[in-house]
Design an enzyme around this catalytic site. Sequence first.
Site, PDB file in Angstrom:
ATOM      1  N   GLY A 136      -5.857   5.910   1.625  1.00 33.67           N
ATOM      2  CA  GLY A 136      -5.603   7.353   1.592  1.00 33.67           C
ATOM      3  C   GLY A 136      -4.766   7.626   0.365  1.00 33.67           C
ATOM      4  N   HIS A 137      -5.361   8.233  -0.641  1.00 39.84           N
ATOM      5  CA  HIS A 137      -4.677   8.463  -1.910  1.00 39.84           C
ATOM      6  C   HIS A 137      -4.417   9.961  -2.083  1.00 39.84           C
ATOM      7  CE1 HIS A 137      -6.261   4.391  -3.658  1.00 39.84           C
ATOM      8  NE2 HIS A 137      -5.611   4.254  -2.536  1.00 39.84           N
ATOM      9  N   THR A 138      -3.149  10.306  -2.236  1.00 33.45           N
ATOM     10  CA  THR A 138      -2.780  11.722  -2.310  1.00 33.45           C
ATOM     11  C   THR A 138      -2.531  12.136  -3.756  1.00 33.45           C
ATOM     12  OG1 THR A 138      -1.556  11.253  -0.300  1.00 33.45           O
ATOM     13  CG2 THR A 138      -1.242  13.442  -1.258  1.00 33.45           C
ATOM     14  N   GLY A 167       1.635   5.145  -4.192  1.00 37.46           N
ATOM     15  CA  GLY A 167       1.426   6.296  -5.068  1.00 37.46           C
ATOM     16  C   GLY A 167       0.353   6.016  -6.111  1.00 37.46           C
ATOM     17  N   LYS A 168      -0.585   5.146  -5.744  1.00 41.25           N
ATOM     18  CA  LYS A 168      -1.672   4.797  -6.685  1.00 41.25           C
ATOM     19  C   LYS A 168      -2.502   6.013  -7.060  1.00 41.25           C
ATOM     20  CE  LYS A 168      -3.108   1.889  -3.636  1.00 41.25           C
ATOM     21  NZ  LYS A 168      -1.965   1.916  -2.694  1.00 41.25           N
ATOM     22  N   LYS A 228       8.587   7.833  -6.425  1.00 43.00           N
ATOM     23  CA  LYS A 228       9.481   8.345  -5.372  1.00 43.00           C
ATOM     24  C   LYS A 228      10.961   8.047  -5.609  1.00 43.00           C
ATOM     25  CE  LYS A 228       7.082   9.146  -1.460  1.00 43.00           C
ATOM     26  NZ  LYS A 228       6.380   8.994  -0.174  1.00 43.00           N
ATOM     27  N   ASP A 251      13.070  10.126  -6.492  1.00 44.47           N
ATOM     28  CA  ASP A 251      13.787  11.287  -5.950  1.00 44.47           C
ATOM     29  C   ASP A 251      14.234  11.056  -4.501  1.00 44.47           C
ATOM     30  OD1 ASP A 251      10.833  11.401  -5.783  1.00 44.47           O
ATOM     31  OD2 ASP A 251      11.223  13.075  -4.422  1.00 44.47           O
ATOM     32  N   THR A 281      -6.435   0.219  10.474  1.00 56.66           N
ATOM     33  CA  THR A 281      -6.677   1.665  10.467  1.00 56.66           C
ATOM     34  C   THR A 281      -7.837   2.026  11.400  1.00 56.66           C
ATOM     35  OG1 THR A 281      -8.177   1.412   8.602  1.00 56.66           O
ATOM     36  CG2 THR A 281      -5.878   1.895   8.077  1.00 56.66           C
ATOM     37  N   GLY A 334       0.804  -1.214   0.000  1.00 53.95           N
ATOM     38  CA  GLY A 334       0.000   0.000   0.000  1.00 53.95           C
ATOM     39  C   GLY A 334       0.837   1.264   0.000  1.00 53.95           C
ATOM     40  N   ASP A 335       0.171   2.402  -0.258  1.00 55.87           N
ATOM     41  CA  ASP A 335       0.799   3.729  -0.253  1.00 55.87           C
ATOM     42  C   ASP A 335       1.916   3.865  -1.276  1.00 55.87           C
ATOM     43  OD1 ASP A 335      -0.860   4.483   1.869  1.00 55.87           O
ATOM     44  OD2 ASP A 335       0.544   3.676   3.339  1.00 55.87           O
ATOM     45  N   GLN A 351      -5.007  -0.181  -1.227  1.00 59.10           N
ATOM     46  CA  GLN A 351      -4.074  -1.070  -0.521  1.00 59.10           C
ATOM     47  C   GLN A 351      -3.038  -1.651  -1.501  1.00 59.10           C
ATOM     48  OE1 GLN A 351      -7.764  -1.661   0.419  1.00 59.10           O
ATOM     49  NE2 GLN A 351      -7.229   0.119   1.623  1.00 59.10           N
ATOM     50  N   VAL A 407       9.272  11.419  -9.972  1.00 59.95           N
ATOM     51  CA  VAL A 407      10.444  12.033  -9.329  1.00 59.95           C
ATOM     52  C   VAL A 407      10.035  13.166  -8.381  1.00 59.95           C
ATOM     53  CG1 VAL A 407      12.081  11.394 -11.150  1.00 59.95           C
ATOM     54  CG2 VAL A 407      10.753  13.504 -11.391  1.00 59.95           C
ATOM     55  N   GLY A 408       8.776  13.190  -8.028  1.00 58.36           N
ATOM     56  CA  GLY A 408       8.238  14.187  -7.102  1.00 58.36           C
ATOM     57  C   GLY A 408       6.745  13.985  -7.025  1.00 58.36           C
TER      58      GLY A 408
HETATM   59  P1  GDP Z   1      -1.437   5.644  -2.397  1.00 58.82           P
HETATM   60  O1  GDP Z   1      -2.195   5.234  -1.183  1.00 58.82           O
HETATM   61  O2  GDP Z   1      -0.850   4.492  -3.116  1.00 58.82           O
HETATM   62  O3  GDP Z   1      -2.224   6.540  -3.308  1.00 58.82           O
HETATM   63  O4  GDP Z   1      -0.199   6.515  -1.860  1.00 58.82           O
HETATM   64  P2  GDP Z   1      -0.249   7.662  -0.715  1.00 58.82           P
HETATM   65  O5  GDP Z   1      -0.868   8.876  -1.281  1.00 58.82           O
HETATM   66  O6  GDP Z   1      -0.819   7.111   0.545  1.00 58.82           O
HETATM   67  O7  GDP Z   1       1.285   7.839  -0.432  1.00 58.82           O
HETATM   68  C1  GDP Z   1       2.176   8.279  -1.410  1.00 58.82           C
HETATM   69  C2  GDP Z   1       2.845   9.575  -0.905  1.00 58.82           C
HETATM   70  O8  GDP Z   1       3.980   9.838  -1.688  1.00 58.82           O
HETATM   71  C3  GDP Z   1       1.949  10.793  -1.047  1.00 58.82           C
HETATM   72  O9  GDP Z   1       2.207  11.676   0.011  1.00 58.82           O
HETATM   73  C4  GDP Z   1       2.384  11.402  -2.371  1.00 58.82           C
HETATM   74  O10 GDP Z   1       2.166  12.809  -2.457  1.00 58.82           O
HETATM   75  C5  GDP Z   1       3.848  11.100  -2.346  1.00 58.82           C
HETATM   76  N1  GDP Z   1       4.457  10.885  -3.672  1.00 58.82           N
HETATM   77  C6  GDP Z   1       3.929  10.233  -4.742  1.00 58.82           C
HETATM   78  N2  GDP Z   1       4.831  10.177  -5.740  1.00 58.82           N
HETATM   79  C7  GDP Z   1       5.952  10.785  -5.289  1.00 58.82           C
HETATM   80  C8  GDP Z   1       7.254  11.013  -5.849  1.00 58.82           C
HETATM   81  O11 GDP Z   1       7.566  10.632  -6.972  1.00 58.82           O
HETATM   82  N3  GDP Z   1       8.150  11.669  -5.047  1.00 58.82           N
HETATM   83  C9  GDP Z   1       7.854  12.104  -3.797  1.00 58.82           C
HETATM   84  N4  GDP Z   1       8.796  12.734  -3.105  1.00 58.82           N
HETATM   85  N5  GDP Z   1       6.650  11.914  -3.244  1.00 58.82           N
HETATM   86  C10 GDP Z   1       5.712  11.245  -3.969  1.00 58.82           C
HETATM   87  P1  IMO Z   2      -3.816   2.749   0.422  1.00 57.15           P
HETATM   88  O1  IMO Z   2      -4.937   2.517  -0.536  1.00 57.15           O
HETATM   89  C1  IMO Z   2      -1.270   1.060   3.540  1.00 57.15           C
HETATM   90  C2  IMO Z   2      -3.134  -1.754   6.307  1.00 57.15           C
HETATM   91  C3  IMO Z   2      -3.264  -1.341   7.758  1.00 57.15           C
HETATM   92  C4  IMO Z   2      -3.138  -2.691   8.423  1.00 57.15           C
HETATM   93  C5  IMO Z   2      -3.884  -3.620   7.483  1.00 57.15           C
HETATM   94  C6  IMO Z   2      -5.338  -3.887   7.870  1.00 57.15           C
HETATM   95  O2  IMO Z   2      -3.682   4.147   0.882  1.00 57.15           O
HETATM   96  O3  IMO Z   2      -2.543   2.172  -0.102  1.00 57.15           O
HETATM   97  P2  IMO Z   2      -7.541  -2.416   7.743  1.00 57.15           P
HETATM   98  O4  IMO Z   2      -7.872  -1.102   8.377  1.00 57.15           O
HETATM   99  O5  IMO Z   2      -7.644  -2.418   6.271  1.00 57.15           O
HETATM  100  O6  IMO Z   2      -8.287  -3.551   8.385  1.00 57.15           O
HETATM  101  O7  IMO Z   2      -5.994  -2.655   8.129  1.00 57.15           O
HETATM  102  O8  IMO Z   2      -3.853  -2.984   6.219  1.00 57.15           O
HETATM  103  N1  IMO Z   2      -3.731  -0.832   5.331  1.00 57.15           N
HETATM  104  C7  IMO Z   2      -3.015  -0.018   4.539  1.00 57.15           C
HETATM  105  N2  IMO Z   2      -1.687   0.195   4.489  1.00 57.15           N
HETATM  106  N3  IMO Z   2      -2.082   1.676   2.670  1.00 57.15           N
HETATM  107  C8  IMO Z   2      -3.420   1.449   2.695  1.00 57.15           C
HETATM  108  O9  IMO Z   2      -4.259   1.934   1.746  1.00 57.15           O
HETATM  109  C9  IMO Z   2      -3.942   0.595   3.684  1.00 57.15           C
HETATM  110  N4  IMO Z   2      -5.190   0.179   4.008  1.00 57.15           N
HETATM  111  C10 IMO Z   2      -5.040  -0.702   5.006  1.00 57.15           C
HETATM  112  O10 IMO Z   2      -2.247  -0.462   8.134  1.00 57.15           O
HETATM  113  O11 IMO Z   2      -1.805  -3.090   8.453  1.00 57.15           O
HETATM  114 MG    MG Z   3      -2.248   5.598   0.872  1.00 55.74          MG
END
Ligand code: GDP
Ligand code: IMO
Ligand code: MG
Length: 432
Positions: free
Chosen positions: A40-42, A15-16, A330, A332, A128, A12-13, A223, A413-414
Site C-alpha cells: 500500500g503506497h501512499t 514511504g516508498k 517522517k 517531523d 495481509t 515496509g511502509d 515491502q 518532513v511531511g
Molecule cells: P510505503 O508502503 O513505503 O509506500 O509507505 P506507506 O504509504 O504505506 O506509509 C507511509 C505513510 O507515511 C503514508 O501514510 C504517507 O502519507 C506518510 N508519510 C510519508 N512521508 C511522510 C513524512 O515525511 N511525514 C509524515 N508525517 N508522513 C509521511
Molecule cells: P508496502 O509495500 C508492510 C507484511 C505483512 C506480514 C508479512 C507477510 O506497503 O511497504 P503477506 O500478505 O505479504 O503474505 O504478509 O508481510 N507485509 C507488509 N508490511 N508493508 C507492506 O507493503 C507489506 N506487505 C506485506 O504484514 O507481516
Molecule cells: Mg505501505
Amino acid sequence: MANIVLVGAQWGDEGKGRITDLLSSKVGMVVRFQGGDNAGHTVIFNGQEFKLHLIPSGILYPDVVCVIGNGVVINPATLISEIENLEKKGIDTENLRISSNCHIIMPYHIALDGASEKRLGSSKIGTTKKGIGPVYSDKASRVGIRVCDLLDAELFWQKLNDVLEVKNAILSKVYGAETFDAKEIFEKYNEYARIIKKYVVESTFLINKALDEKKNILFEGAQGTLLDIDHGTYPFVTSSSTIAGGVFAGAGIGPGRVNEVIGITKSYCTRVGEGVFPTEELGKIGEFIRVKGHEYGTTTGRARRCGWFDCVIIKYAGMINNLSSIAITKLDVLSGIEKIKICTSYKVGDNIYENVTPNCFTLEKSQPQYIEVNGWDEDITNILEFEKLPYNARKYINTIEELTKIPVSMISVGPDRNQIIIKDENLKKNFF
Ligand code: GDP
Ligand code: IMO
Ligand code: MG
C-alpha cells in the site's frame, strides 16, 4: 538522473510511494518488480491522497510509462478498481503497462491464505490475507495462472479446472473451508481479462528498450528488506524478493543496468504483522509515534508496531542491497520527543554485535543497545533545507550517517510531495 532502484530498508511502509512519486518527475518509466496488493503506497499531492497497491507510484505524471513487471502478482479486481479510482480523480492511466507473465491471484489463493493463518493460530504470520503466499507457491510449483493464460479463454478454462480440483480438495479436506465453482471463477476472470487486455505487453522488451534509449528508469520496490523471502526475518516475511536483487528477475534486466540503489527508511521503525522487532516500544513512546505518525496500515488498517531507529538493521539493508544512500522519511514525527534513542548494536548473551543477519538465533534473543540524543520541539514540516533544521535534528541525521556509514540523500518532513529536503548535492541539482 540514472536508473535507480528504490527499496524498503526496514519492514515496509517506509514511504516508498512518496519518494517514488517525487523522483518520477525526472524519469521516463517506473517499474514495479515484485509483490502484489499486499503493498500500500501512499502519495499525497495538492491535498489529494492516492493509495496505490499495484500501479507504480509514477502514475500521477502523464508522461511517465508505468510498468507492472513480471515479478508482480496481480489481483485483477484490485487492479481494475485502482484504475477506476485514478480515472475518477482525473489521472490518466493510458501509460500503464502490465507484463503478460505476471501471475494472477485467484479466489482460492485468498481463501488458502486466510485458512492457513487461521490454522496457525498464535503462530500465524500476520499476512495481509491477499493470497500472496499461495500465489507465489503456485508460481514455484508451476501450476500458476498468468496474465497470458487469462487472455486465452480455452487455455484458462483448462488450467483453472486442473488446478481447482486440487485446491478444492485442500480447502475442504484439510481446512474444512468452502470450495469454489470453476464456471463462476471463469466468467468473472474472463470479464477481468477483457478489461485489462489493452494494458498487457511483453514487458521485458519494453523495459530493455527504454534502457537502450537511455530513458531513466525507477524501479519501485514493495515491502522491505527484512520482509524478503531469503534475507528477511523468515518465516515472518512476504513471499517475494523485496531486495534490490529482485529487480533483475522481476523486471527481466541484467545487473549492470542499475546505477543506484536508494534505501527508504523511517526516522524510527515500524512493523505490521508478527515476527521479531528488537527496537519495538510497547509503552508510551510507541503509542506517541503511532498516533503522531498515523501508523495504521494502508492495506489492512492494522495498527503498526512502532519503535526506535535501528542502525543494525539499516547496515544489513545497506549490505544486502548495496545501498548508495538512504532517504529518511517522517522526521517531523519525532518533533517533541525529549530524548531520542538510536540502536547501535545488539547484545546476545555476553556478546555485542554491531552487524547481524536476521536469523532467529540472534534477533529473537537480542537486547538492543542504544545511544541517546537530544530531541527538538520545533515544527519542522515547512523546512526545505537541511541547514535550516533545528541543530538537534541535524545532529540526529548526522549521527545516523556516521553509525550506518551510508549517506542520507533525502529527508521528508511531511507526507506531501513538496515536504522534502534534498540533502545530496547531485540530486539537488536535478530538482532546483
Ligand atoms: P510505503 O508502503 O513505503 O509506500 O509507505 P506507506 O504509504 O504505506 O506509509 C507511509 C505513510 O507515511 C503514508 O501514510 C504517507 O502519507 C506518510 N508519510 C510519508 N512521508 C511522510 C513524512 O515525511 N511525514 C509524515 N508525517 N508522513 C509521511
Ligand atoms: P508496502 O509495500 C508492510 C507484511 C505483512 C506480514 C508479512 C507477510 O506497503 O511497504 P503477506 O500478505 O505479504 O503474505 O504478509 O508481510 N507485509 C507488509 N508490511 N508493508 C507492506 O507493503 C507489506 N506487505 C506485506 O504484514 O507481516
Ligand atoms: Mg505501505
